[in-house]
Design a protein around this motif. Structure first.
Motif, short mmCIF file in Angstrom:
data_model
loop_
_atom_site.label_atom_id
_atom_site.label_comp_id
_atom_site.label_asym_id
_atom_site.label_seq_id
_atom_site.Cartn_x
_atom_site.Cartn_y
_atom_site.Cartn_z
N GLY A 24 38.76 37.70 34.74
CA GLY A 24 40.20 37.66 34.97
C GLY A 24 40.92 36.80 33.95
N GLY A 25 40.35 35.63 33.67
CA GLY A 25 40.93 34.75 32.67
C GLY A 25 40.88 35.37 31.28
N ALA A 26 39.77 36.05 30.99
CA ALA A 26 39.63 36.70 29.68
C ALA A 26 40.66 37.82 29.52
CB ALA A 26 38.21 37.26 29.53
N ALA A 27 40.91 38.56 30.60
CA ALA A 27 41.90 39.64 30.55
C ALA A 27 43.30 39.07 30.30
CB ALA A 27 41.88 40.44 31.85
N GLY A 28 43.61 37.96 30.97
CA GLY A 28 44.91 37.33 30.75
C GLY A 28 45.04 36.81 29.33
N LEU A 29 43.97 36.23 28.82
CA LEU A 29 44.00 35.70 27.46
C LEU A 29 44.16 36.83 26.44
CD1 LEU A 29 43.81 33.25 25.62
CD2 LEU A 29 41.30 33.50 25.67
N ALA A 30 43.50 37.95 26.69
CA ALA A 30 43.65 39.10 25.79
C ALA A 30 45.11 39.56 25.74
CB ALA A 30 42.76 40.25 26.26
N PRO A 118 45.58 39.91 38.92
CA PRO A 118 45.32 40.88 37.85
C PRO A 118 46.31 42.05 37.85
CG PRO A 118 43.61 41.00 39.53
CD PRO A 118 44.40 39.77 39.80
N LEU A 119 46.82 42.41 39.01
CA LEU A 119 47.85 43.45 39.04
C LEU A 119 49.09 42.99 38.27
CD1 LEU A 119 48.07 45.15 42.56
CD2 LEU A 119 48.04 46.28 40.34
N SER A 120 49.44 41.73 38.41
CA SER A 120 50.57 41.17 37.67
C SER A 120 50.29 41.20 36.17
CB SER A 120 50.86 39.74 38.13
OG SER A 120 51.30 39.72 39.47
N VAL A 121 49.05 40.92 35.80
CA VAL A 121 48.66 40.99 34.39
C VAL A 121 48.88 42.41 33.86
CG1 VAL A 121 46.71 40.89 32.77
CG2 VAL A 121 47.02 39.08 34.48
N MET A 122 48.44 43.39 34.63
CA MET A 122 48.57 44.78 34.22
C MET A 122 50.03 45.19 34.05
SD MET A 122 45.65 46.56 36.64
CE MET A 122 45.74 48.16 35.82
N GLU A 123 50.86 44.78 34.99
CA GLU A 123 52.28 45.14 34.93
C GLU A 123 52.97 44.47 33.74
OE1 GLU A 123 53.26 44.05 38.89
OE2 GLU A 123 52.61 45.98 39.74
N LEU A 124 52.54 43.24 33.43
CA LEU A 124 53.09 42.54 32.27
C LEU A 124 52.65 43.24 30.98
CD1 LEU A 124 54.78 40.11 31.39
CD2 LEU A 124 52.67 38.74 31.39
N ILE A 154 46.10 44.41 24.28
CA ILE A 154 46.80 44.69 25.54
C ILE A 154 46.05 45.78 26.33
CG2 ILE A 154 48.93 45.59 26.56
CD1 ILE A 154 49.18 42.75 25.47
N ARG A 155 45.54 46.76 25.62
CA ARG A 155 44.77 47.83 26.27
C ARG A 155 43.55 47.25 26.98
NH1 ARG A 155 40.91 51.95 25.83
NH2 ARG A 155 41.73 54.09 25.94
N ALA A 156 42.85 46.34 26.29
CA ALA A 156 41.68 45.70 26.89
C ALA A 156 42.08 44.85 28.09
CB ALA A 156 40.97 44.83 25.85
N SER A 157 43.23 44.21 27.99
CA SER A 157 43.72 43.40 29.09
C SER A 157 43.98 44.25 30.33
CB SER A 157 45.02 42.68 28.67
OG SER A 157 45.51 41.86 29.71
N ILE A 158 44.56 45.42 30.13
CA ILE A 158 44.84 46.33 31.24
C ILE A 158 43.54 46.74 31.95
CG2 ILE A 158 45.59 48.67 31.86
CD1 ILE A 158 47.73 48.42 29.68
N LEU A 159 42.58 47.21 31.17
CA LEU A 159 41.34 47.69 31.78
C LEU A 159 40.54 46.55 32.38
CD1 LEU A 159 40.20 50.35 29.14
CD2 LEU A 159 41.30 50.72 31.35
N GLY A 160 40.55 45.38 31.73
CA GLY A 160 39.84 44.23 32.27
C GLY A 160 40.45 43.76 33.58
N ALA A 161 41.77 43.70 33.61
CA ALA A 161 42.46 43.27 34.83
C ALA A 161 42.21 44.26 35.97
CB ALA A 161 43.95 43.11 34.55
N LYS A 162 42.15 45.55 35.63
CA LYS A 162 41.90 46.55 36.68
C LYS A 162 40.55 46.32 37.35
CE LYS A 162 41.06 50.94 35.68
NZ LYS A 162 41.25 52.39 35.39
N MET A 163 39.55 45.93 36.57
CA MET A 163 38.24 45.62 37.15
C MET A 163 38.35 44.48 38.17
SD MET A 163 36.02 47.72 35.83
CE MET A 163 37.38 48.87 36.15
N ASN A 164 39.23 43.53 37.88
CA ASN A 164 39.38 42.38 38.77
C ASN A 164 40.19 42.72 40.02
OD1 ASN A 164 38.28 39.60 37.59
ND2 ASN A 164 38.80 40.98 35.91
N VAL A 165 41.01 43.74 39.94
CA VAL A 165 41.65 44.25 41.16
C VAL A 165 40.56 44.87 42.04
CG1 VAL A 165 43.26 45.92 42.13
CG2 VAL A 165 43.88 44.68 40.05
#
Length: 210
Positions: A24-30, A118-124, A154-165
């Motif tokens: 989750g942190g890695a997705a946000g950082l990405a 992570p949903l908030s990360v995806m929407e951002l 950003i693409r990696a962040s979306i997919l990574g965050a989705k895994m955390n959802v």
């Protein structure tokens, strides 16, 4: 907090057996890295006569991207914050029926909270992609490749965050709520990946022809 780490110290923490920082942190950082690349493109565009017609828009975009970068980092930290009580809750006693019900209720609330970050990360990410699309079209041609790299982060962040959802909704008892959160994640993911791939293709074409 993530901003207190050096790159190497963050990676050391990430590689350890500690539960946080994690995916989750890695997705946000990405997301923050992708946004920072957008800021770079703006800064390389501002003040250039060739791009004077978009100067005002670029100034506004720069301010927005900076706020988004800070929000990505906040969410990356928030991911760790919401995980701590969730991890602790699994150790709550569940001997009696009353204890079991109490534990289940606590876990359910914490799992929802953990999925919403992570949903908030995806929407951002979606909002960031809209700005990167503009930069790919109107930003400095010398930095168009940076738009492409930013888009992939950003693409990696979306997919990574989705895994955390999904990892949080997977064990929720309220399956209807879980399906609702999963559907939101899937919808944002589909829109984000479509837009990211479109922008990247456009950038790649521009690099091959210019």
């Amino acid at each position: 907090m993530i901003q207190d780490f050096t790159v190497s110290s963050f990676l050391e923490e990430l590689s350890s057996k500690k539960p946080t920082p994690g995916g989750g942190g890695a997705a946000g950082l990405a997301g923050a890295v992708g946004t920072a690349l957008g800021e770079m493109v703006v800064n390389l565009t501002l003040g250039k006569k060739k791009y004077a017609d978009v100067e005002e828009e670029m100034q506004s975009i720069l301010m927005t991207l900076t706020q988004m970068r800070e929000e990505f980092l906040r969410l990356a930290d928030e991911d760790a914050v919401v995980f701590a009580p969730l991890a602790a809750a699994y150790s709550l006693p569940a001997t009696t029926e009353e204890e079991k019900k109490k534990k289940e209720a606590i876990l359910e609330d914490l799992l929802v909270s953990a999925a919403l970050v992570p949903l908030s990360v995806m929407e951002l990410c979606l909002k960031t992609l809209d700005l990167l699309e503009f930069l790919g079209e109107k930003g400095s041609r010398l930095a168009v490749s940076d738009v492409g790299v930013g888009v992939q982060m950003i693409r990696a962040s979306i997919l990574g965050a989705k895994m955390n959802v999904y990892i949080n909704t997977k064990t929720m008892v309220q399956r209807e709520k879980a399906r609702e959160l999963n559907a939101r994640a899937q919808s944002v993911s589909e829109e984000g990946i479509r837009l990211a791939d479109t922008i990247y293709t456009q950038v790649e074409a521009a690099l091959k022809t210019e």
